[in-house]
Design a protein around this motif. Structure first.
Motif, PDB file in Angstrom:
ATOM      1  N   UNK A  13       0.852  -1.178   0.000  1.00  0.00           N
ATOM      2  CA  UNK A  13       0.000   0.000   0.000  1.00  0.00           C
ATOM      3  C   UNK A  13       0.893   1.234   0.000  1.00  0.00           C
ATOM      4  N   UNK A  14       0.447   2.279  -0.650  1.00  0.00           N
ATOM      5  CA  UNK A  14       1.249   3.503  -0.719  1.00  0.00           C
ATOM      6  C   UNK A  14       1.615   4.020   0.662  1.00  0.00           C
ATOM      7  N   UNK A  15       0.728   3.845   1.621  1.00  0.00           N
ATOM      8  CA  UNK A  15       0.932   4.388   2.962  1.00  0.00           C
ATOM      9  C   UNK A  15       2.079   3.730   3.724  1.00  0.00           C
ATOM     10  N   UNK A  16       2.518   2.546   3.264  1.00  0.00           N
ATOM     11  CA  UNK A  16       3.576   1.834   3.990  1.00  0.00           C
ATOM     12  C   UNK A  16       4.839   1.641   3.155  1.00  0.00           C
ATOM     13  N   UNK A  17       4.813   2.018   1.893  1.00  0.00           N
ATOM     14  CA  UNK A  17       5.991   1.846   1.029  1.00  0.00           C
ATOM     15  C   UNK A  17       7.200   2.556   1.611  1.00  0.00           C
ATOM     16  N   UNK A  18       8.323   1.847   1.597  1.00  0.00           N
ATOM     17  CA  UNK A  18       9.552   2.416   2.123  1.00  0.00           C
ATOM     18  C   UNK A  18       9.722   2.227   3.617  1.00  0.00           C
ATOM     19  N   UNK A  19       8.655   1.809   4.304  1.00  0.00           N
ATOM     20  CA  UNK A  19       8.733   1.589   5.759  1.00  0.00           C
ATOM     21  C   UNK A  19       8.522   0.128   6.142  1.00  0.00           C
ATOM     22  N   UNK A  20       7.669  -0.581   5.396  1.00  0.00           N
ATOM     23  CA  UNK A  20       7.352  -1.984   5.690  1.00  0.00           C
ATOM     24  C   UNK A  20       8.008  -2.888   4.653  1.00  0.00           C
ATOM     25  N   UNK A  21       8.392  -4.090   5.097  1.00  0.00           N
ATOM     26  CA  UNK A  21       8.953  -5.091   4.195  1.00  0.00           C
ATOM     27  C   UNK A  21       8.323  -6.437   4.486  1.00  0.00           C
ATOM     28  N   UNK A  22       7.762  -7.053   3.454  1.00  0.00           N
ATOM     29  CA  UNK A  22       7.187  -8.381   3.593  1.00  0.00           C
ATOM     30  C   UNK A  22       8.189  -9.410   3.075  1.00  0.00           C
ATOM     31  N   UNK A  23       8.247 -10.557   3.747  1.00  0.00           N
ATOM     32  CA  UNK A  23       9.133 -11.645   3.324  1.00  0.00           C
ATOM     33  C   UNK A  23       8.488 -12.960   3.747  1.00  0.00           C
ATOM     34  N   UNK A  24       9.045 -14.042   3.249  1.00  0.00           N
ATOM     35  CA  UNK A  24       8.491 -15.357   3.599  1.00  0.00           C
ATOM     36  C   UNK A  24       9.593 -16.387   3.644  1.00  0.00           C
ATOM     37  N   UNK A  25       9.321 -17.445   4.399  1.00  0.00           N
ATOM     38  CA  UNK A  25      10.202 -18.606   4.488  1.00  0.00           C
ATOM     39  C   UNK A  25       9.326 -19.824   4.257  1.00  0.00           C
ATOM     40  N   UNK A  26       9.350 -20.353   3.040  1.00  0.00           N
ATOM     41  CA  UNK A  26       8.466 -21.477   2.714  1.00  0.00           C
ATOM     42  C   UNK A  26       8.839 -22.739   3.475  1.00  0.00           C
ATOM     43  N   UNK A  27      10.084 -22.886   3.834  1.00  0.00           N
ATOM     44  CA  UNK A  27      10.493 -24.049   4.623  1.00  0.00           C
ATOM     45  C   UNK A  27       9.832 -24.036   5.998  1.00  0.00           C
ATOM     46  N   UNK A  28       9.540 -22.841   6.499  1.00  0.00           N
ATOM     47  CA  UNK A  28       8.892 -22.704   7.808  1.00  0.00           C
ATOM     48  C   UNK A  28       7.405 -22.392   7.670  1.00  0.00           C
ATOM     49  N   UNK A  29       6.924 -22.291   6.439  1.00  0.00           N
ATOM     50  CA  UNK A  29       5.507 -21.990   6.214  1.00  0.00           C
ATOM     51  C   UNK A  29       5.113 -20.699   6.932  1.00  0.00           C
ATOM     52  N   UNK A  30       5.969 -19.707   6.837  1.00  0.00           N
ATOM     53  CA  UNK A  30       5.794 -18.474   7.609  1.00  0.00           C
ATOM     54  C   UNK A  30       6.022 -17.253   6.729  1.00  0.00           C
ATOM     55  N   UNK A  31       5.202 -16.232   6.961  1.00  0.00           N
ATOM     56  CA  UNK A  31       5.380 -14.938   6.298  1.00  0.00           C
ATOM     57  C   UNK A  31       5.614 -13.885   7.383  1.00  0.00           C
ATOM     58  N   UNK A  32       6.417 -12.892   7.046  1.00  0.00           N
ATOM     59  CA  UNK A  32       6.797 -11.858   8.007  1.00  0.00           C
ATOM     60  C   UNK A  32       6.428 -10.470   7.484  1.00  0.00           C
ATOM     61  N   UNK A  33       6.278  -9.539   8.412  1.00  0.00           N
ATOM     62  CA  UNK A  33       6.112  -8.138   8.050  1.00  0.00           C
ATOM     63  C   UNK A  33       6.990  -7.310   8.984  1.00  0.00           C
ATOM     64  N   UNK A  34       8.081  -6.791   8.432  1.00  0.00           N
ATOM     65  CA  UNK A  34       8.957  -5.903   9.187  1.00  0.00           C
ATOM     66  C   UNK A  34       8.428  -4.488   9.043  1.00  0.00           C
ATOM     67  N   UNK A  35       8.119  -3.857  10.172  1.00  0.00           N
ATOM     68  CA  UNK A  35       7.520  -2.531  10.158  1.00  0.00           C
ATOM     69  C   UNK A  35       8.465  -1.557  10.850  1.00  0.00           C
ATOM     70  N   UNK A  36       8.967  -0.602  10.102  1.00  0.00           N
ATOM     71  CA  UNK A  36       9.873   0.414  10.629  1.00  0.00           C
ATOM     72  C   UNK A  36       9.237   1.794  10.553  1.00  0.00           C
ATOM     73  N   UNK A  37       9.804   2.737  11.281  1.00  0.00           N
ATOM     74  CA  UNK A  37       9.309   4.127  11.274  1.00  0.00           C
ATOM     75  C   UNK A  37       7.802   4.167  11.479  1.00  0.00           C
ATOM     76  N   UNK A  38       7.351   3.453  12.465  1.00  0.00           N
ATOM     77  CA  UNK A  38       5.905   3.339  12.696  1.00  0.00           C
ATOM     78  C   UNK A  38       5.293   4.682  13.068  1.00  0.00           C
ATOM     79  N   UNK A  39       4.049   4.854  12.629  1.00  0.00           N
ATOM     80  CA  UNK A  39       3.295   6.077  12.872  1.00  0.00           C
ATOM     81  C   UNK A  39       2.007   5.734  13.626  1.00  0.00           C
TER      82      UNK A  39
END
Length: 124
Positions: free
Chosen positions: A61-87
């Motif tokens: 979403x435009x509101x989180x671009x540059x601050x949030x990063x999504x990633x995944x680890x299929x071996x662990x069946x897990x998705x992550x959301x790193x959230x920086x510069x939170x407002x």
């Protein structure tokens, strides 16, 4: 039984960081797009981020671009959301979703599976 379980939410001051995790169980989601949506008090649920089944493609979403990063680890069946510069406007319940669909479709309507959500509160 298929389950998506979110964790990592909490209370943080503006400018701080949090890392959300979504652990899937009951089946493999390696072939599914996975993503995050959020719902603020009194507002509708909105798209936050999505990642393709192989992690090669992401969208935000435009509101989180540059601050949030999504990633995944299929071996662990897990998705992550790193959230920086939170407002403070990032406050809400964050939901994990997954589905055997494209990133575009998951962004538009969400996936077949949803977690119960984890609360994120950002104080000013």
């Amino acid at each position: 039984q298929v389950q998506l379980v979110e964790s990592g939410g909490g209370l943080v001051q503006a400018g701080g960081s949090l890392r959300l995790s979504c652990a899937a169980s009951g089946r493999s989601f390696s072939g599914h797009a996975m993503g995050w949506s959020r719902q603020a008090p009194g507002k509708e649920r909105e798209f936050v981020a999505v990642i393709s089944w192989n992690g090669a493609s992401t969208d935000y979403a435009d509101s989180v671009k540059g601050r949030f990063t999504i990633s995944r680890d299929n071996a662990k069946n897990t998705v992550y959301l790193q959230m920086n510069s939170l407002k403070p406007e990032d406050t809400g319940v964050y939901y994990c979703t997954a589905g055997p669909i494209s990133n575009v479709m998951l962004r538009k309507r969400g996936g077949s599976y949803w977690g119960q959500g984890t609360q994120v509160t950002v104080s000013s």
